[in-house]
Design a protein around this motif. Structure first.
Motif, PDB file in Angstrom:
ATOM      1  N   THR A 134      -1.948 -19.903  -1.198  1.00  0.00           N
ATOM      2  CA  THR A 134      -2.118 -20.383  -2.566  1.00  0.00           C
ATOM      3  C   THR A 134      -3.470 -20.021  -3.161  1.00  0.00           C
ATOM      4  N   PHE A 135      -4.528 -20.025  -2.334  1.00  0.00           N
ATOM      5  CA  PHE A 135      -5.882 -19.946  -2.893  1.00  0.00           C
ATOM      6  C   PHE A 135      -6.707 -18.732  -2.475  1.00  0.00           C
ATOM      7  N   SER A 136      -6.243 -17.924  -1.546  1.00  0.00           N
ATOM      8  CA  SER A 136      -7.114 -16.873  -1.004  1.00  0.00           C
ATOM      9  C   SER A 136      -7.504 -15.821  -2.045  1.00  0.00           C
ATOM     10  N   HIS A 137      -6.752 -15.689  -3.123  1.00  0.00           N
ATOM     11  CA  HIS A 137      -7.131 -14.709  -4.155  1.00  0.00           C
ATOM     12  C   HIS A 137      -8.259 -15.225  -5.048  1.00  0.00           C
ATOM     13  N   ILE A 326      -8.359 -29.662  15.783  1.00  0.00           N
ATOM     14  CA  ILE A 326      -8.384 -29.734  14.319  1.00  0.00           C
ATOM     15  C   ILE A 326      -9.616 -29.007  13.804  1.00  0.00           C
ATOM     16  N   GLN A 327      -9.481 -28.472  12.607  1.00  0.00           N
ATOM     17  CA  GLN A 327     -10.556 -27.707  11.992  1.00  0.00           C
ATOM     18  C   GLN A 327     -10.889 -28.290  10.621  1.00  0.00           C
ATOM     19  N   THR A 328     -12.115 -28.048  10.212  1.00  0.00           N
ATOM     20  CA  THR A 328     -12.557 -28.376   8.861  1.00  0.00           C
ATOM     21  C   THR A 328     -13.006 -27.086   8.196  1.00  0.00           C
ATOM     22  N   TRP A 329     -12.459 -26.831   6.997  1.00  0.00           N
ATOM     23  CA  TRP A 329     -12.758 -25.600   6.264  1.00  0.00           C
ATOM     24  C   TRP A 329     -13.576 -25.913   5.012  1.00  0.00           C
ATOM     25  N   LEU A 330     -14.347 -24.934   4.598  1.00  0.00           N
ATOM     26  CA  LEU A 330     -15.069 -24.978   3.336  1.00  0.00           C
ATOM     27  C   LEU A 330     -14.453 -23.964   2.383  1.00  0.00           C
ATOM     28  N   MET A 331     -14.040 -24.429   1.195  1.00  0.00           N
ATOM     29  CA  MET A 331     -13.510 -23.553   0.143  1.00  0.00           C
ATOM     30  C   MET A 331     -14.597 -23.263  -0.887  1.00  0.00           C
ATOM     31  N   VAL A 332     -14.845 -22.004  -1.129  1.00  0.00           N
ATOM     32  CA  VAL A 332     -15.864 -21.592  -2.104  1.00  0.00           C
ATOM     33  C   VAL A 332     -15.232 -20.644  -3.091  1.00  0.00           C
TER      34      VAL A 332
END
Length: 337
Positions: A134-137, A326-332
């Motif tokens: 959904t968001f990688s672009h 489990i992982q924690t991601w940062l969206m920028v």
């Protein structure tokens, strides 16, 4: 989809249902009882941004907390920013909901866009796949942190649980149980249903805690902010009878306790402790075993024990057979030329 005002979050049934049916590694820590207690005690100054969507009988939630460092430096995070056990995206439609609020977020924080921290992501599961699709672009994703949760199946009841433990551990538990019976150790089970009942059992827990190695070292549940956090959590669990507390007693005196809470049929352990005078009696192991027996009687399906790695966490390997990374991601948001 609707934005939920803060005063409507307490006991929100949609949030409760979304947490229970999202396939989270740690469903209990996604519940309002955990989340709102964390907010109340650790960071009440933050603004919460919460959206809810209901489709037929399914519920989805986006639950974010705002951290403002400067006008051009804003983080939107899970409520739990200490352990990152929970997920701010709950339910089948949570990723689509996040996509729908992007314009609202852009307008709120213009001309800058906040960075977004997303926790509770299980590698290979649908949630991280949907996020990337959904968001990688428009966004870059970075690894923030990783941890491993551990759990034990309660399938097959107490005998089934014990069959998945090592022969040495089973023998140790059996011997300890017989010795405790001979010494006169008894057990009390408590499910607080009112705030007064929750306060009463918590006071008993603190009395034991203050006599434990953690109490003596002033590093346990009796210290702030942990004390206020568990107090608030017990209060919130009471209306739905969600807490499970057991005391080990000797001649009417509490010598140990174990405490956790239910997320549907999944039990999540929180704290256990015992009087230092009973250090050689194996009270901790006995309480774990008796708690498992109680949970099996109540047809619980799983015993979650939280993080496997870290100081004094190694004992959990003897009690569990399932690991849940489990992982924690940062969206920028990507910069456009």
């Amino acid at each position: 989809m609707e934005r939920i005002p803060f005063h409507d979050l307490e006991g929100h049934k949609g949030w409760q249902q979304a947490a229970l049916h999202s396939g989270q590694a740690d469903p209990f820590c996604c519940l309002p009882a955990w989340q709102l207690s964390f907010h109340e005690v650790f960071a009440p100054e933050r603004r919460l941004l919460v959206w809810h969507e209901s489709q037929h009988t399914t519920h989805s939630m986006v639950v974010l907390a705002e951290q403002v460092f400067a006008a051009d430096s804003v983080l939107l995070t899970p409520i739990d920013t200490l352990w990152f056990f929970s997920s701010p995206l709950l339910g089948l439609h949570a990723v689509d909901m996040l996509a729908h609020v992007m314009d609202e977020l852009a307008a709120r924080y213009a001309p800058f866009f906040p960075r977004i921290v997303l926790s509770g992501l299980q590698s290979g599961s649908l949630l991280p796949q949907r996020l990337l699709r959904t968001f990688s672009h428009r966004f870059d994703f970075f690894m923030h942190s990783e941890s491993v949760q551990c759990a034990a199946s309660l399938g097959g009841g107490l005998d089934g649980f014990l069959s998945r433990r090592s022969a040495n551990h089973r023998a140790k538990l059996s011997k300890g149980r017989r010795r405790a019976q001979q010494r006169g150790i008894e057990y009390e089970r408590h499910i607080p249903a009112t705030e007064a009942e929750a306060q009463a059992v918590f006071a008993r827990m603190l009395t034991v805690e203050n006599k434990s190695w953690k109490g003596v070292g002033q590093c346990g549940m009796a210290e702030e902010p942990a004390r206020s956090f568990y107090d608030a959590m017990l209060r919130r669990l009471a209306p739905a009878r969600g807490a499970r507390i057991m005391f080990a007693t000797y001649e009417g005196r509490d010598v140990g306790f174990i405490f956790g809470g239910m997320a549907g049929d999944v039990y999540r352990g929180q704290q256990f402790s015992y009087d230092l005078e009973w250090k050689d009696a194996g009270i901790g192991n006995l309480l774990q075993l008796e708690q498992v027996a109680w949970l099996c009687e109540q047809e619980a399906s799983r015993y979650d024990m939280g993080p496997l790695t870290g100081p004094r966490m190694g004992y959990k390997a003897h009690w569990t057979e399932r690991q849940l990374p489990i992982q924690t991601w940062l969206m920028v948001k990507k910069q456009r030329d």
